[in-house]
Design an enzyme around this catalytic site. Structure first.
Site, mmCIF file in Angstrom:
data_model
loop_
_atom_site.group_PDB
_atom_site.id
_atom_site.type_symbol
_atom_site.label_atom_id
_atom_site.label_comp_id
_atom_site.label_asym_id
_atom_site.label_seq_id
_atom_site.Cartn_x
_atom_site.Cartn_y
_atom_site.Cartn_z
ATOM 1 N N ASP A 66 52.196 28.136 42.057
ATOM 2 C CA ASP A 66 52.623 29.490 42.435
ATOM 3 C C ASP A 66 52.174 30.522 41.407
ATOM 4 O O ASP A 66 52.471 30.386 40.226
ATOM 5 C CB ASP A 66 54.153 29.569 42.526
ATOM 6 C CG ASP A 66 54.702 28.675 43.619
ATOM 7 O OD1 ASP A 66 53.899 28.055 44.338
ATOM 8 O OD2 ASP A 66 55.938 28.597 43.741
ATOM 9 N N GLU A 111 38.606 53.438 42.775
ATOM 10 C CA GLU A 111 37.751 54.574 42.417
ATOM 11 C C GLU A 111 36.282 54.226 42.476
ATOM 12 O O GLU A 111 35.697 53.766 41.501
ATOM 13 C CB GLU A 111 38.069 54.984 40.979
ATOM 14 C CG GLU A 111 38.793 56.298 40.871
ATOM 15 C CD GLU A 111 38.889 56.717 39.419
ATOM 16 O OE1 GLU A 111 39.774 56.190 38.732
ATOM 17 O OE2 GLU A 111 38.096 57.561 38.988
ATOM 18 N N ASP A 137 48.915 25.112 37.432
ATOM 19 C CA ASP A 137 50.171 25.513 38.031
ATOM 20 C C ASP A 137 49.850 25.986 39.456
ATOM 21 O O ASP A 137 48.703 26.320 39.751
ATOM 22 C CB ASP A 137 50.767 26.632 37.183
ATOM 23 C CG ASP A 137 51.916 27.332 37.867
ATOM 24 O OD1 ASP A 137 52.891 26.648 38.206
ATOM 25 O OD2 ASP A 137 51.826 28.559 38.082
HETATM 26 N N1 RBF Z 1 39.204 52.899 33.287
HETATM 27 C C1 RBF Z 1 39.721 52.148 32.300
HETATM 28 O O1 RBF Z 1 40.729 52.529 31.724
HETATM 29 N N2 RBF Z 1 39.178 50.948 31.943
HETATM 30 C C2 RBF Z 1 38.068 50.464 32.536
HETATM 31 O O2 RBF Z 1 37.619 49.379 32.173
HETATM 32 C C3 RBF Z 1 37.465 51.247 33.570
HETATM 33 N N3 RBF Z 1 36.349 50.813 34.178
HETATM 34 C C4 RBF Z 1 35.781 51.583 35.180
HETATM 35 C C5 RBF Z 1 34.607 51.158 35.794
HETATM 36 C C6 RBF Z 1 34.011 51.918 36.797
HETATM 37 C C7 RBF Z 1 32.766 51.441 37.431
HETATM 38 C C8 RBF Z 1 34.596 53.154 37.187
HETATM 39 C C9 RBF Z 1 33.981 53.985 38.261
HETATM 40 C C10 RBF Z 1 35.753 53.584 36.587
HETATM 41 C C11 RBF Z 1 36.364 52.819 35.567
HETATM 42 N N4 RBF Z 1 37.527 53.231 34.933
HETATM 43 C C12 RBF Z 1 38.085 52.482 33.923
HETATM 44 C C13 RBF Z 1 38.217 54.420 35.419
HETATM 45 C C14 RBF Z 1 37.865 55.675 34.674
HETATM 46 O O3 RBF Z 1 38.764 55.745 33.621
HETATM 47 C C15 RBF Z 1 38.014 56.845 35.566
HETATM 48 O O4 RBF Z 1 37.110 56.745 36.645
HETATM 49 C C16 RBF Z 1 37.738 58.111 34.846
HETATM 50 O O5 RBF Z 1 38.082 59.174 35.697
HETATM 51 C C17 RBF Z 1 36.296 58.166 34.411
HETATM 52 O O6 RBF Z 1 35.901 59.413 33.924
HETATM 53 MG MG MG Z 2 38.308 61.077 40.785
#
Ligand code: RBF
Ligand code: MG
Ligand code: ADP
Length: 391
Positions: free
Chosen positions: A23, A316, A21
């Site tokens: 778009d 983050e 597809d």
């Molecule tokens: N949060 C999620 O809900 N799912 C994820 O797969 C996820 N992967 C992350 C991977 C990395 C490298 C980092 C730094 C954060 C991730 N987080 C994820 C966010 C995480 O929930 C958040 O940084 C919390 O504050 C960790 O303590």
């Molecule tokens: Mg933070």
């Protein structure tokens, strides 16, 4: 219990051709459609609020217009609406950028001699125009089918069946890649295998009829469909076209990530929400420069962090280094060089934290590879530390 990534999944089906597809699957139309609608609705004294995006996705132009007219109670017919909006739309098509992974997918299939077809609800002339802005696309498709070339557009299977006929393959040996629900419906109705790549966030639960739902084209694994695998994955990472992002570190959502043992710097999303929307959510890595501190390895999440269900797409970065102090307010610059995995939900906080640590180890190791190491010297980072000196 950690979700195992796709290590040794069995091959789903024997696929010999792929139907794509356009778009929302290959092209990012976000800016384009909404910009046109915005400027158009102003004429009628209305304001585009984005909510109708759901209804337009994957519909034919006529039905899409009807949805907008109804939602905004516009005093005009679909035909009139289309006639007025068409020139605006046509002029803005050059702004539609390929989605991350689109060029890679097209080149990969084409290079391996896999026949690819393009099936889009747009009219043939609009398709041609969109293709013309993207080098190498037109030549890569064996067949292109537009909405004005079949009796019924998606969700009717007509287009896909027509494509299979031209490709000279059985529908059951075709794999459709689609972002919209009408498109997925059409693919299944045609008796084909369907991979959905929803272009609207948090919608994957609606795509239950698809054979697989992936977060972005980065996560497409051709070998699961007996197609040649991508050769660019290296030590669990996918090199991406490097991109820069930066700004002051701000206090985040106060979820106590430090308490969990993972300090993460929250970057303000203001000012680059457009840039953020261009990148699929997921875990990326690269190099980070912090003013007055130095350059460090970095792994980060982009997305809604399903475990915490953020209302906003956030960014983050976790700097893989032990710092003595916080650096709120400092300028943080990132050079993102690779992708690791889509963001996922986890059954427990421990399993999320364990996964993030695994991401950290993957990034740590990968960044020693020459393909990634060379970006440590990126001027975007080193310029943070340049002092003015006279020679
Ligand atoms: N949060 C999620 O809900 N799912 C994820 O797969 C996820 N992967 C992350 C991977 C990395 C490298 C980092 C730094 C954060 C991730 N987080 C994820 C966010 C995480 O929930 C958040 O940084 C919390 O504050 C960790 O303590
Ligand atoms: Mg933070
Ligand atoms: P939040 O309320 O967002 O959970 P934290 O308590 O996690 O906030 O604090 C994050 C802050 O920690 C960042 O703003 C940054 O100044 C600092 N920090 C310290 N070490 C690191 C690191 N290794 N990576 C990223 N940020 C770090």
């Amino acid at each position: 219990m950690i979700h195992k990534m796709s290590t040794a999944k069995p091959v789903n089906k024997l696929v010999s051709s792929v139907i794509l597809d356009l778009d929302g699957t290959l092209l990012n139309m976000d800016g384009v459609v909404t910009d046109v609608l915005k400027s158009f609705l102003i004429k009628y004294g209305k304001q585009w609020d984005g909510r109708e995006a759901l209804k337009i996705a994957g519909k034919g132009p006529l039905e899409g217009s009807a949805a907008v007219i109804e939602a905004y109670e516009l005093p005009c017919s679909s035909e009139q609406f289309l006639k007025e909006i068409s020139p605006l739309y046509s002029d803005s098509l050059s702004k539609a950028k390929p989605l991350p992974g689109a060029n890679r997918l097209i080149n990969h299939l084409h290079r391996h001699g896999i026949k690819i077809a393009l099936a889009s609800n747009s009219s043939r002339s609009i398709i041609e125009k969109k293709l013309s802005y993207n080098k190498g696309w037109k030549e890569s498709f064996s067949v292109v089918i537009g909405g004005d070339e079949v009796k019924a557009v998606k969700p009717s299977p007509d287009m896909f069946l027509e494509a299979a006929k031209w490709l000279n393959v059985q529908p059951s040996n075709c794999l459709v890649i689609e972002d919209s629900i009408p498109g997925v419906t059409a693919g299944k109705a045609a008796g084909m295998e369907v991979v959905a790549v929803p272009s609207l966030p948090k919608q994957s639960h609606l795509y239950t009829v698809a054979d697989e739902v992936i977060n972005s084209l980065f996560d497409f694994r051709p070998e699961q469909w007996s197609l040649p695998p991508f050769e660019d994955w290296i030590e669990g990472t996918l090199p991406v076209e490097p991109w820069h992002i930066g700004g002051p570190v701000i206090k985040g959502f106060g979820r106590g990530s430090k308490v969990l043992g993972i300090p993460t710097a929250n970057l303000s999303t203001e000012g680059f929400s457009n840039l953020l929307s261009e990148y699929p959510s997921g875990v990326y890595f690269g190099w980070a420069g912090v003013s007055k501190q130095g350059i460090y390895k970095m792994v980060m999440s982009i997305g809604w962090n399903p475990y915490f269900n953020n209302p906003e797409k956030t960014i983050e970065p976790w700097l893989l280094h032990e710092f003595e102090d916080d650096f709120y307010g400092e300028e943080l610059r990132l050079v993102v060089v690779g992708y690791i995995r889509p963001e996922a939900n986890f059954p427990s906080l421990e399993s999320l934290v364990a996964k993030i640590h695994e991401d950290g180890r993957i990034a740590e190791r990968a960044l020693e590879l020459p393909v990634y190491l060379k970006y440590k010297d990126d001027p975007f980072l080193s310029s943070l530390f340049e002092t003015i000196c006279s020679s």
